[in-house]
Design a protein around this motif. Sequence first.
Motif, PDB file in Angstrom:
ATOM      1  N   ARG A 154      11.145  12.048   2.957  1.00  0.00           N
ATOM      2  CA  ARG A 154      11.302  12.570   4.302  1.00  0.00           C
ATOM      3  C   ARG A 154      12.307  11.731   5.087  1.00  0.00           C
ATOM      4  O   ARG A 154      13.157  12.249   5.790  1.00  0.00           O
ATOM      5  CB  ARG A 154       9.945  12.568   5.015  1.00  0.00           C
ATOM      6  N   ASN A 155      12.174  10.391   4.899  1.00  0.00           N
ATOM      7  CA  ASN A 155      13.084   9.510   5.622  1.00  0.00           C
ATOM      8  C   ASN A 155      14.519   9.718   5.173  1.00  0.00           C
ATOM      9  O   ASN A 155      15.454   9.649   5.961  1.00  0.00           O
ATOM     10  CB  ASN A 155      12.689   8.047   5.396  1.00  0.00           C
TER      11      ASN A 155
ATOM     12  N   LEU B 269      -2.483   8.896  -5.337  1.00  0.00           N
ATOM     13  CA  LEU B 269      -2.323   9.435  -3.984  1.00  0.00           C
ATOM     14  C   LEU B 269      -1.495   8.484  -3.128  1.00  0.00           C
ATOM     15  O   LEU B 269      -0.600   8.910  -2.394  1.00  0.00           O
ATOM     16  CB  LEU B 269      -3.700   9.615  -3.341  1.00  0.00           C
ATOM     17  N   ALA B 270      -1.840   7.161  -3.248  1.00  0.00           N
ATOM     18  CA  ALA B 270      -1.125   6.165  -2.449  1.00  0.00           C
ATOM     19  C   ALA B 270       0.358   6.197  -2.778  1.00  0.00           C
ATOM     20  O   ALA B 270       1.222   6.205  -1.898  1.00  0.00           O
ATOM     21  CB  ALA B 270      -1.683   4.770  -2.714  1.00  0.00           C
TER      22      ALA B 270
ATOM     23  N   THR C  55      -6.833   7.679  -6.613  1.00  0.00           N
ATOM     24  CA  THR C  55      -6.480   7.072  -5.321  1.00  0.00           C
ATOM     25  C   THR C  55      -5.131   6.387  -5.403  1.00  0.00           C
ATOM     26  O   THR C  55      -4.292   6.495  -4.500  1.00  0.00           O
ATOM     27  CB  THR C  55      -7.539   6.045  -4.903  1.00  0.00           C
ATOM     28  N   LEU C  56      -4.939   5.681  -6.513  1.00  0.00           N
ATOM     29  CA  LEU C  56      -3.673   4.976  -6.710  1.00  0.00           C
ATOM     30  C   LEU C  56      -2.511   5.978  -6.699  1.00  0.00           C
ATOM     31  O   LEU C  56      -1.489   5.787  -6.045  1.00  0.00           O
ATOM     32  CB  LEU C  56      -3.727   4.237  -8.042  1.00  0.00           C
TER      33      LEU C  56
ATOM     34  N   PHE D 117       6.963  10.023   2.031  1.00  0.00           N
ATOM     35  CA  PHE D 117       7.595   9.504   3.237  1.00  0.00           C
ATOM     36  C   PHE D 117       9.018   9.053   2.953  1.00  0.00           C
ATOM     37  O   PHE D 117       9.901   9.171   3.781  1.00  0.00           O
ATOM     38  CB  PHE D 117       6.773   8.358   3.818  1.00  0.00           C
TER      39      PHE D 117
ATOM     40  N   ILE E 178       1.984   9.354  -1.379  1.00  0.00           N
ATOM     41  CA  ILE E 178       2.280   9.262   0.056  1.00  0.00           C
ATOM     42  C   ILE E 178       3.561   8.473   0.271  1.00  0.00           C
ATOM     43  O   ILE E 178       4.447   8.866   1.040  1.00  0.00           O
ATOM     44  CB  ILE E 178       1.104   8.605   0.802  1.00  0.00           C
ATOM     45  N   GLY E 179       3.664   7.349  -0.461  1.00  0.00           N
ATOM     46  CA  GLY E 179       4.864   6.529  -0.327  1.00  0.00           C
ATOM     47  C   GLY E 179       6.121   7.327  -0.662  1.00  0.00           C
ATOM     48  O   GLY E 179       7.091   7.330   0.092  1.00  0.00           O
TER      49      GLY E 179
END
Lengths: 344, 270
Positions: A340-341, A329-330, A326-327, A337, A333-334
């Motif tokens: 992408r930004n 994955l988090a 989970t860590l 993004f 995601i960061g």
Amino acid sequence: MHMADALLSPAVGGTLWAASAGALAFCTRNVQRVPDDRNIPMMGVLGAFIFAAQMINFTIPATGSSGHLGGGLLLAILLGPHAAVLVIASVLTVQALLFADGGLLALGCNLFNLGVIPCCLAYPLLYKPLAGNGNSPLRVSIGATVAAIAGLQLGALGVVFETVFSGIAELPFQPFLWAMLPVHLAIGLVEGLASSAVLSFVRKARPELLACATARPLPTRSRTKVLTGLALAAALTGGVVSWFASPLPDGLEWAIARTAGTEQLAPPQTGIHPVLAATQQKTALLPAYAFRHTERDSAAPAPPPPAWPAVEAGTSVSGLVGGGLTLLLAMGIGLLFRKRNRVA
Amino acid sequence: MATIASAFADLRTLDALATQDSVIHRLDPRIKVLTAALFVVCVVSFDKYVVAALLPFGLILSLIMGLGGVPAGVIFKKLVLVAPFALLVGLGNPILDQQPLLSIGPVAISGGWISLLSILLRCCLTVGGMLVLIATTGFNEVCRALERMGLPAILVVQLLLLYRYLFVLMEEGQRLHRARALRSFAGRGLGLRSFGPLLGNLLLRAHDRAQRIHRAMRCRGFDGTMRSPHTPHLTVRDVLLLVLACLVLIGMRRHDCALLLGQLLTGLLP
């Protein structure tokens, strides 16, 4: 001094939210009863003044450290206790939301410790009788210092009680108390001295400001109002104590069980069964939740100590693997993004 | 002083972030306030030894941060500033609670370390949740949302005025501090004797400012409430999202998602 969400259980946080919300509602009604709306911008600006005042510190002689003004008592003296509670509530909200000082659930605790106690207890019970009509600078200084010290001691006591009853931090009651009270004795002294320094200047420069402040709250509401205030304070403290009293036995039982190593609630400790059973019991986010189910429903890497050998090792391995994933994955995601930004 | 000054700088950053436009920014503020409150309650209501089940909440938070264009650096910087208090109080845990709860190979980990880790995670999640709410909504909008959810008007006016004059008075405080520091040599003149008049002057100036503001507001027809030019209406999409958010949060509260994932991977799922 600010309580943090991380150290608070929902039962304690919710109780103090209720107590503070009641006090705040009472104060709001009292402030709204005054038809003069001149106070409204004054309250807003003085709230902002508290932040500015905390930027300016002064050195404390012979210690090498420095202190600054907290401001709760000063607000009560300038605006009257009810308006002061409102201002402190807004200050604490801004601190919680924007400065990350305190938290949403801890807001109730903080308003009680830093707002209700100094304004509704220390101010009417200590400052008022000691300072009298505010004509004698010495009496004002003594009153402000005593009230500030008493208010901060009670506030520190509040923090200790809230932390210990929440049971998230392991700190035992007595040593924590002995660490908190002397520190806050010093802070209270500093607060009192700073408040009286500011007050004595204001008295010299603009005496009418303090005169109208002392004249505002008391004459009309003389004795009956003070008595109702006292009754309210008594009811509030009584209510809070009784609220505390209900989770207390469980907390004690829990502590006894911990130290004795034997627990009454031994039954099904193996496999997935307790997890499911605990899940079923979790139908409601009960206020007393954290106390009732401590030690039992903690599913992942936290089986109760006495049952440790009986627990499947697989559960904790799965917990570790799942948690780690989970860590990751988090973080993924960061990063995604962020990339992408950057492209966009 | 240093921390408050840097917090003041961060305030401006948060304020600037709130003016962005994103999926999260466009949601009704009330939805975001309710979701944030539920988020905090869910995180805090976990048992004190829970670590793994908290992590999915971090996943959700980072998802919202990503969608809302909130840079992680801003949030991390605040967390580093705030963590010490929780750390200080939690640091007793490893010393006081030494019962082994978990063993990885030969290394046994005591309950205290796990609960300390849990406290730090809670701190990050609750503080992070609040900051993300402000960074995607803005303080003024949060206040208006609270007003429409029933907070008394006088409190909302108080919050809005405080926020408006926070910037003005903090700049004034900063100037006073700098001016005094520049004129002080070998730490002289920083004591209580100059502090009283200094802060007293600031207080009197704030008082006069409040009177001017009051007159100006009265001239413009102030009647005790603040009116906002536009009031967002709840759309079906907003309500659906709120329901979805509640379901996800409560689901994560009741089922340890990290554990389920781990069980799926290690093939232990019954």
